[in-house]
Design a protein around this motif. Structure first.
Motif: not given
Length: 341
Positions: A2-17
């Protein structure tokens, strides 16, 4: 395959005020604008995603998936890295990790662990309600202060630490199993599960639990000077999540793997934006495709040099270029002939 799914992004480093990084809708619009198809969402920001509410309400989960669908996005996984860390905290790290928990349980080891366990179990239910089959987390660390032991090695200490770690995680793994979701431990220095050997040791103690799996992040393996491609050959059946993160190791005469307590920019081993480091991602995507990995390729951006917004923009296209569209036919079919026994 199967083809790998993507792209995805992890939000932790981007969450801000500030907008767009202070709301799920804003983050979704930002990520979609950069070409991402999925978000890996941490559970420690209730104003972004409320895991307690998600565990209680299918309506809330439907609202979240609907909001993301408006941007052409889905959820790849939920993440409880900080909560997972608090499942097992050595006394040496009590103060360092206390701020990961709410004030009501700080300074109370038993209450903090109970809170973390509850959050993990809520994440299991929430993941099921959201239709997810994998979850990203850390194992926590009871033995890590002794990873390079002096005084000399005390095997009883490590046996006790891993038995206790397995004891704490077994009911959590069972809850995830009840909801059909894999627990994917990110093998990470600072965690008791940080390489193949420690994962195997833990796996035996939880009786080869079917929900005990791996979040594969080659950057942590490069910085430990491991063979991250052979790792896939050895553990591919347990790899159920994938962080696409680059790193480099610059051999020098002043410091090495341990870092010398220096800032990241001065360490021999340091994280880099995708394409700026030394990791062989063509080899990684080829092996994961070969072994039929069917999950998401998720950018985790951590770079000591490059701006995050730039790293996210470049990372989306980098992942897209490396995903291998799986062929539905063999290249040599044209020459196939019949057989006559």
């Amino acid at each position: 395959m199967r083809t790998i799914k993507g792209p995805g992004i992890f939000l932790s480093q981007f969450i801000g005020g500030h907008p767009p990084f202070n709301s799920l809708d804003g983050l979704a619009g930002w990520a979609a604008g950069k070409g991402y198809k999925a978000l890996q969402i941490p559970c420690n920001h209730p104003h972004i995603f409320d895991v307690e509410k998600a565990a209680e309400s299918q309506t809330y989960c439907d609202e979240i998936t609907g909001k993301l669908a408006e941007h052409g996005l889905v959820i790849s996984e939920l993440s409880t890295h900080l909560e997972g860390q608090l499942v097992a905290v050595n006394a040496a790290y009590r103060e360092a990790f206390d701020h990961f928990a709410p004030e009501t349980v700080r300074g109370n080891d038993v209450a903090r662990q109970a809170w973390a366990t509850q959050k993990l179990k809520q994440a299991a239910v929430a993941s099921s309600r959201l239709g997810l089959n994998a979850h990203a987390t850390f194992s926590g660390s009871l033995a890590w202060p002794y990873f390079y032991p002096w005084p000399p090695h005390n095997e009883q200490r490590f046996q006790e630490a891993f038995r206790e770690l397995a004891h704490r995680w077994r009911p959590i793994l069972d809850t995830f199993d009840q909801h059909g979701v894999n627990v994917c431990f990110e093998l990470h220095p600072g965690e008791d599960l940080h390489d193949g050997v420690t994962f195997e040791r833990f796996l035996v103690l939880v009786d080869n639990h079917p929900r005990c799996n791996i979040l594969y992040d080659p950057s942590h393996m490069l910085l430990q000077q491991m063979d991250y491609l052979t790792f896939i050959d050895l553990y591919h059946s347990r790899i159920k999540a994938f962080h696409v993160k680059d790193a480099e190791f610059r051999v020098n005469g002043r410091s090495g793997v341990y870092g010398g307590y220096q800032p990241w920019i001065n360490r021999a081993g340091r994280f880099r934006s995708l394409g700026d480091g030394q990791i062989d991602f063509k080899g990684i995507f080829s092996k994961l495709t070969q072994y039929d990995y069917d999950g998401w390729a998720v950018l985790e951006w951590e770079c000591c040099l490059k701006d995050g917004d730039t790293g996210a923009s470049e990372g989306s296209e980098f992942i897209r270029r490396h995903i291998i569209p799986v062929s539905e036919r063999a290249f040599d079919d044209f020459a196939a002939g019949g057989s006559n026994d």
